[in-house]
Design a protein around this motif. Structure first.
Motif, short mmCIF file in Angstrom:
data_model
loop_
_atom_site.label_atom_id
_atom_site.label_comp_id
_atom_site.label_asym_id
_atom_site.label_seq_id
_atom_site.Cartn_x
_atom_site.Cartn_y
_atom_site.Cartn_z
N ALA A 186 -2.72 -4.66 -8.14
CA ALA A 186 -2.73 -3.20 -8.28
C ALA A 186 -1.47 -2.60 -7.69
O ALA A 186 -1.18 -2.78 -6.50
CB ALA A 186 -3.96 -2.63 -7.59
N GLU A 187 -0.71 -1.90 -8.52
CA GLU A 187 0.54 -1.30 -8.04
C GLU A 187 0.32 0.15 -7.65
O GLU A 187 -0.47 0.86 -8.28
CB GLU A 187 1.60 -1.38 -9.15
N VAL A 188 1.04 0.54 -6.60
CA VAL A 188 0.96 1.93 -6.15
C VAL A 188 1.92 2.75 -7.02
O VAL A 188 3.13 2.52 -6.98
CB VAL A 188 1.36 2.04 -4.66
N ARG A 189 1.37 3.65 -7.80
CA ARG A 189 2.21 4.52 -8.65
C ARG A 189 2.10 5.98 -8.24
O ARG A 189 2.99 6.76 -8.52
CB ARG A 189 1.78 4.38 -10.13
N SER A 190 0.95 6.32 -7.67
CA SER A 190 0.77 7.68 -7.16
C SER A 190 -0.06 7.55 -5.88
O SER A 190 -0.54 6.46 -5.56
CB SER A 190 0.05 8.55 -8.20
N GLU A 191 -0.20 8.68 -5.18
CA GLU A 191 -0.87 8.62 -3.87
C GLU A 191 -2.25 7.95 -3.98
O GLU A 191 -3.00 8.23 -4.91
CB GLU A 191 -0.99 10.04 -3.34
N MET A 192 -2.55 7.08 -3.04
CA MET A 192 -3.81 6.35 -3.10
C MET A 192 -4.48 6.26 -1.74
O MET A 192 -3.81 6.26 -0.70
CB MET A 192 -3.56 4.89 -3.57
N VAL A 193 -5.82 6.17 -1.78
CA VAL A 193 -6.60 5.85 -0.58
C VAL A 193 -7.44 4.63 -0.92
O VAL A 193 -8.09 4.59 -1.96
CB VAL A 193 -7.50 7.03 -0.16
N LYS A 207 2.74 7.58 -1.07
CA LYS A 207 1.88 7.44 0.11
C LYS A 207 0.62 6.64 -0.23
O LYS A 207 0.00 6.85 -1.26
CB LYS A 207 1.49 8.84 0.57
N VAL A 208 0.27 5.73 0.66
CA VAL A 208 -0.98 4.99 0.49
C VAL A 208 -1.67 4.87 1.85
O VAL A 208 -1.01 4.61 2.86
CB VAL A 208 -0.76 3.62 -0.21
N THR A 209 -2.97 5.12 1.84
CA THR A 209 -3.74 5.08 3.09
C THR A 209 -4.78 3.97 2.99
O THR A 209 -5.47 3.84 1.97
CB THR A 209 -4.45 6.43 3.33
N PHE A 210 -4.86 3.16 4.05
CA PHE A 210 -5.85 2.08 4.08
C PHE A 210 -6.98 2.44 5.05
O PHE A 210 -6.72 2.76 6.22
CB PHE A 210 -5.18 0.77 4.51
N LEU A 211 -8.21 2.36 4.56
CA LEU A 211 -9.40 2.59 5.37
C LEU A 211 -10.05 1.22 5.63
O LEU A 211 -9.83 0.30 4.85
CB LEU A 211 -10.38 3.50 4.62
N PRO A 212 -10.82 0.97 6.65
CA PRO A 212 -11.26 1.96 7.62
C PRO A 212 -10.27 2.18 8.77
O PRO A 212 -10.53 3.02 9.62
CB PRO A 212 -12.55 1.32 8.16
N ARG A 213 -9.14 1.48 8.77
CA ARG A 213 -8.20 1.66 9.89
C ARG A 213 -7.48 3.00 9.86
O ARG A 213 -6.89 3.42 10.84
CB ARG A 213 -7.15 0.56 9.85
N ASP A 214 -7.48 3.61 8.67
CA ASP A 214 -6.80 4.89 8.47
C ASP A 214 -5.30 4.77 8.78
O ASP A 214 -4.74 5.60 9.48
CB ASP A 214 -7.45 5.97 9.34
N THR A 215 -4.70 3.70 8.28
CA THR A 215 -3.25 3.56 8.43
C THR A 215 -2.59 4.02 7.14
O THR A 215 -3.06 3.69 6.04
CB THR A 215 -2.84 2.10 8.70
N THR A 216 -1.53 4.78 7.31
CA THR A 216 -0.84 5.32 6.14
C THR A 216 0.58 4.81 6.11
O THR A 216 1.22 4.68 7.15
CB THR A 216 -0.85 6.86 6.20
N THR A 217 1.07 4.50 4.93
CA THR A 217 2.47 4.12 4.79
C THR A 217 3.00 4.70 3.50
O THR A 217 2.23 5.15 2.65
CB THR A 217 2.64 2.60 4.84
N ARG A 218 4.32 4.70 3.39
CA ARG A 218 4.94 5.14 2.13
C ARG A 218 5.70 3.94 1.58
O ARG A 218 6.46 3.31 2.30
CB ARG A 218 5.90 6.30 2.39
#
Ligand code: FES
Length: 624
Positions: A89-96, A13-24
């Motif tokens: 930067a690679e997503v390896r674990s949950e990120m914000v 899971k990764v969440t992008f701010l400030p839009r607060d959109t989340t994707t997996r």
């Protein structure tokens, strides 16, 4: 039992701010590409290659190791505060992740499916005033160019044909040149500043028709559109007959490859003629087509696609040199072929899903492209599944006694009023036969008016009873022992009557049953019901002409309120344009096969029962 679905990489899971959109996303996906999937714009000019240094984001939850590109482009204090280049930067674990606002307001383009997309093409033109060589600066031409591009934030590699042009072009232009990059491939060096002349073509490569749209890559505007029949059609109307042709004749594959290239070149000539743009200024093309057409375009043997287990030679997104395929744009121009999700859910459907953003949206949507195969996708950002249902050629007018293609004289709309049959024909010509949309209409109308029962059996004049006026009842006839409904009498056609027989009804039932069963299987896999559907999207030419109420009445689409059924036109063509104008969107298309589960219908034990259950028509009083 559910069929085995190819194991997908673990999703994080990764969440992008400030839009607060989340994707997996699959572990290992870069933040830049994850953001592209959600439509979150991150600054970039290098397209995620780690050279422009513009894609910085701040990681506020989770962590990503520091990369060499971070050290090159970011200050140590920034790195300490969690800033990273998102393309590294690679997503390896949950990120914000906090994404800075864009520095400049990006140009956008609007597409026919109602999508607004950032203009960010894969082709870049960079005007450079290079320092001339001296005895103190003996760098090679290649290195000189590479260094100058690097200072502008672009990486570059060059092939021999471009290297050959370098010495002369640089010296004749006093080292004032424009470098043309396709991704990081240097495809041309042009004298002076040519930035304003930059074009590409988006192709919708259909089995029957090929459509090309010439786009200005600076503005996103279409400069010309041209379409023509696929010249391969002389060797069969559908993909299986084309494959058979390659199997039955030694030079068959070469011949079909040349015919596609020939059709492409004819379209390119027309686009250039209509717009005044020379072929040498067309630097990239995108192609959305089914997997067989993609194989034939590349000259790869498509036979394995036609036999179980339907494993193709190549189904990934591919970038090629146009010249290698015999296509006459800029000789070093590139051609991008969309990836496929399965043997019969090809690049055209990936492009359609890109255009409609079904797998990236928050609400459950059903996408249907009806043709010889009904390609179906169902889902949202959490999960999307897709399949291909073999509908046969009924919807294209074949195997229907009065069927025809959608050309002059084809009945495309049918209405049975209280006492008459009202036909709508293409070009308002006298009726000749029925095309696909007319076929759906006539069956819906016959069912609604009681001339067909819910099993699809045609009633006789005696059975429909005295309530039906003589003007309609006498249209029920018997032809060689087969019941038929007279759509147009000999007087109305000025020739032979147009008769719609009981056998035709059955053909339609098999075709629609196959698609309806495919939809039902996907809904079962997703654990959803028609009431959960936010929208039903009908793609392709057939989807544009079909009447939603008729499609719903015969059970071709689920029973949802009519305002939830929407025609999205040539979604594949729109997807090809989007991928041409936006490198990030192309990334999203690339990710599609890893994000959409392909469901093989022929491997399912429950398919037959589901198919038999949807052959009839839904009860008339069951529709919302
Ligand atoms: S460095 Fe250019 S996008 Fe990351």
């Amino acid at each position: 039992m559910e069929p085995t679905i190819a194991a997908k990489a673990e999703k994080v899971k990764v969440t992008f701010l400030p839009r607060d959109t989340t994707t997996r996303v699959p572990a290992g996906t870069t933040l830049f590409h994850a953001a592209a999937w959600t439509g979150q714009p991150i600054e970039s000019t290098c397209g995620g290659r780690g050279t422009c240094g513009k894609c910085r984001v701040q990681i506020v939850g989770g962590a990503a190791p520091v990369t060499p590109a971070d050290l090159e482009h970011l200050a140590q204090e920034e790195i300490d505060c969690g800033w990273r280049l998102s393309c590294q930067a690679e997503v390896r674990s949950e990120m914000v992740v906090q994404v800075p606002r864009l520095l400049t307001t990006p140009k956008t383009a609007m597409f026919g499916v109602g999508r607004q997309v950032l203009l960010d093409p894969n082709v870049h033109k960079v005007h450079l005033k290079l320092t001339e060589p001296t005895l103190h600066d003996q760098r090679s031409d290649y290195q000189r160019l590479k260094d100058a591009l690097r200072a502008e934030g672009f990486a570059m590699t060059a092939t021999l044909p471009v290297l050959r042009t370098l010495p002369k072009t640089l010296r004749e232009s006093d080292f004032d040149v424009t470098a043309v990059l396709c991704g990081d491939s240097l495809i041309a060096v042009e004298p002076g500043d040519t930035k304003t002349a930059c074009y590409g073509i988006a192709f919708d490569l259909g089995t029957t028709t090929i459509v090309g749209t010439l786009l200005d890559l600076n503005s996103g505007e279409a400069r010309a559109v041209a379409s023509t029949l696929n010249a391969q059609a002389i060797h069969g109307g559908d993909v299986l007959s084309r494959i058979s042709y390659t199997m039955g004749k030694k030079e068959g594959l070469d011949e079909l490859q040349h015919l596609i290239a020939f059709t492409f070149n004819g379209i390119i000539e027309r686009l250039c003629g209509d717009s005044g743009v020379p072929p040498s200024q067309i630097y990239e093309m995108t192609v959305a087509g089914n997997l067989t057409m993609m194989h034939l375009l590349m000259g790869i043997d498509p036979e394995p696609i036609s036999v179980t287990p339907f494993a193709s030679a190549a189904a990934h997104g591919i970038e090629l040199r146009a010249g290698d395929l015999g296509i006459t744009t800029h000789p070093e121009g590139r051609i991008y072929l969309f990836p496929a999700i399965g043997a019969y859910v090809g690049g055209d459907i990936v492009a359609g899903l890109l255009a409609t953003a079904v797998p990236r949206g928050g609400r459950l949507r059903l996408f249907i492209d009806v043709g010889t195969n009904g390609e179906i996708a169902l889902g949202h950002e959490q999960r999307t599944v897709a399949t291909a249902a073999p509908a046969g050629p009924a919807f294209e007018g074949a195997e229907i006694s009065c069927g025809m293609r959608a050309t002059t004289g084809a009945i495309e709309g049918v209405q049975i009023t209280d006492d008459a049959v009202v036909l709508q024909t293409i070009d308002d010509a006298p009726p000749v036969g029925l095309c696909g949309s007319g076929l759906v209409d006539v069956v819906a109308q016959l069912y609604r008016r009681g001339f067909l029962d819910a099993t699809g059996r045609m009633r006789s004049a005696a059975e429909v009873g005295p309530g039906v006026p003589e003007t309609l009842a006498r249209r029920l006839v018997n032809v060689g022992g087969l019941r038929a409904f007279t759509l147009a009498t000999a007087e109305e056609t000025g020739g032979r009557p147009v008769l719609f027989t009981q056998k035709d009804v059955r053909q339609l039932q098999f075709a629609k049953g196959s698609i309806a069963a495919g939809i039902k299987v996907l809904m079962k896999v997703m654990g959803v019901a028609p009431g959960d559907l936010h929208e039903v999207l009908l793609a392709g030419a057939f989807g544009s002409y079909i009447h939603p109420d008729a499609a719903r009445l015969i059970g071709l689409v689920p029973a949802v309120p009519l305002d939830r059924i929407r025609a999205v036109g040539n979604a594949a063509g729109e997807g090809a344009k989007i991928a041409l104008l936006s490198y990030r969107e192309r990334e999203a298309a690339e990710a599609m096969p890893g994000r959409v589960d392909y469901i093989e219908l022929s491997g399912r034990e429950d398919f037959n029962d589901i198919f038999m259950g949807v052959l009839g028509f839904p009860p008339l009083d069951s529709l919302p």
